[in-house]
Scaffold this motif. Structure first.
Motif, mmCIF file in Angstrom:
data_model
loop_
_atom_site.group_PDB
_atom_site.id
_atom_site.type_symbol
_atom_site.label_atom_id
_atom_site.label_comp_id
_atom_site.label_asym_id
_atom_site.label_seq_id
_atom_site.Cartn_x
_atom_site.Cartn_y
_atom_site.Cartn_z
ATOM 1 N N GLU A 249 0.828 -1.198 0.000
ATOM 2 C CA GLU A 249 0.000 0.000 0.000
ATOM 3 C C GLU A 249 0.868 1.255 0.000
ATOM 4 N N ARG A 253 0.887 4.106 -2.812
ATOM 5 C CA ARG A 253 0.540 5.477 -2.443
ATOM 6 C C ARG A 253 1.643 6.465 -2.816
ATOM 7 N N HIS A 254 2.886 6.017 -2.763
ATOM 8 C CA HIS A 254 4.015 6.929 -2.986
ATOM 9 C C HIS A 254 4.719 6.699 -4.317
#
Length: 322
Positions: A249, A253-254
Motif C-alpha cells: 500500500e 501510495r508513494h
C-alpha cells in the motif's frame, strides 16, 4: 544452544523494562529460563544493571544509510540530508576517518563485555527510497562496501569472538543471493565469521506472506537455497513480521515520489514494516529444528516489563518450551 533476549542500555529500556532496578534483569532471565542477553550499548555501561556474565552477544551500532558517506558522494548526501550540519549530526563528522574511528570505538566497547559474538547489520538505503523500494544501490554494492568497511575495523574485533552478519530487507545481505553471502565471508579479513539469521527481516523480503506457516516455510526455503553457506548461520533473531499488505500500500501510495523522510517518518515506516512480533504457532519450531543455531535470541520491541513477559511466554509456548 543459548537462549537470549535482546536488550539495550538506552533510557527507554532502563526505565520501561528494568525500572532502574539492578535486580530486574536477573529476575527476567530466571522467570523465562534464559541464559542471558544480546546487548546493544547506547551509552555508558552500568555493570550493576547489566552484569558482564549475562552478556552473551553484543549488537553493534549501525547507520541505516551510509554508502554515500563511505563513497564521499557529497551531492547524494546533501540531497538526502539537506545540509552539512545534518550530515555531521548523523555521522558525527564530515570525515570518513572519524566515522571509522567511531566503529572501532564501538568494537572496543563491545570487547569490554567479553561477548561470544558481535552482530553487524549489512544493509543500506536512502530514506527517499523507503516507501517506493526503488533503490539506488544493489545488494552487491552494499556487500562489497561492507567488506571494505569491515576490513578497515577488523583489528578491533574482540579476539575469540564471532563476527555475525545480520540480514535485512534493504539492499545488502538478504540471503536471496547465496553467492553474495559467500562473498562476504570469503573476503572479510577475520577468521571467525558467520551469520545471524533474522527471521522477521527475511519475511519482510516477501510481500505475499499471509501467515506464520507461510513465513516459516519461506524462511526455510531461503535457508535451503543457501546450501553450504547456511551452515554458517550460528544465531537466530526469532520473531515474525507479516507486513506485506502495508508495504504494498505504501509503494502504491508513494509511486513516483522522491523525497527524504524525517527521522520520525522513517521510524514510523520501519516499525510498521518490521513488526518484531512473537511467533504464536509451531511454525517457530520448524525454523529452529532445521537451522539448529548456537544462539536463539527472542527479539521483540518491548514497551514494558508486562509487554516483554507476555511476548516471551507467547513465543516460548509456540516453541514447546512451556
Amino acid at each position: 544452544m543459548l537462549e537470549l533476549i535482546n536488550l539495550s542500555n538506552a533510557d527507554c529500556d532502563v526505565e520501561n523494562l528494568l525500572q532502574n532496578n539492578a535486580e530486574s534483569l536477573p529476575s527476567i532471565l530466571r522467570e523465562h529460563g534464559l541464559d542471558g542477553i544480546e546487548f546493544m550499548r547506547c551509552g555508558a555501561w552500568d555493570r550493576k544493571m547489566y552484569p558482564e556474565d549475562l552478556i552473551k552477544g553484543v549488537h553493534l551500532l549501525f547507520w541505516p544509510s551510509w554508502l554515500d558517506f563511505w563513497r564521499g558522494d557529497r551531492a547524494a548526501l546533501l540531497e538526502e540530508f539537506g545540509s552539512e550540519e545534518n550530515i555531521r549530526a548523523c555521522y558525527g563528522s564530515l570525515h570518513v576517518a572519524d566515522w571509522v574511528e567511531a566503529w572501532k570505538e564501538n568494537l572496543r566497547q563491545a570487547a569490554e563485555c567479553t561477548p561470544h559474538y558481535v552482530v553487524f547489520h549489512v544493509a543500506h538505503n536512502r530514506t527517499s527510497e523507503m516507501y517506493t523500494r526503488t533503490f539506488s544501490a544493489s545488494d552487491e554494492d552494499v556487500i562489497r562496501a561492507t567488506i571494505e568497511l569491515v576490513n578497515e575495523i577488523a583489528i578491533e574485533i574482540p579476539q575469540g569472538c564471532r563476527l555475525l552478519f545480520e540480514n535485512l530487507w534493504w539492499p545488502g545481505l538478504t540471503f536471496r543471493q547465496p553467492y553474495l553471502a559467500a562473498l562476504l565471508l570469503e573476503q572479510v579479513n577475520y577468521a571467525d565469521t558467520g551469520f545471524m539469521l533474522d527471521t522477521g527481516h527475511l519475511m519482510n523480503t516477501n510481500l505475499n506472506l499471509k501467515s506464520e506457516a507461510e513465513g516459516a516455510a519461506y524462511v526455510l526455503k531461503v535457508y535451503r537455497e543457501l546450501g553450504e553457506v547456511g551452515r554458517r548461520i550460528y544465531g537466530v533473531h526469532l520473531h515474525q513480521s507479516l507486513s506485506g499488505v502495508y508495504t504494498r500500500e505504501m509503494m502504491r501510495r508513494h509511486q513516483g515520489t522522491h523525497r527524504s523522510l524525517s527521522w520520525r517518518e522513517g521510524m514510523d515506516y520501519v516499525l510498521h514494516v518490521d513488526r518484531h512480533e512473537p511467533f504464536r504457532t509451531e511454525a517457530a519450531r520448524w525454523i529452529l529444528d532445521t537451522v539448529q543455531p548456537d544462539y536463539l535470541v527472542h527479539e521483540f520491541l518491548q514497551h514494558s516489563r508486562v509487554d516483554l513477559d507476555q511476548k516471551m511466554r507467547t513465543q516460548r509456548f509456540a516453541l514447546g518450551y512451556l
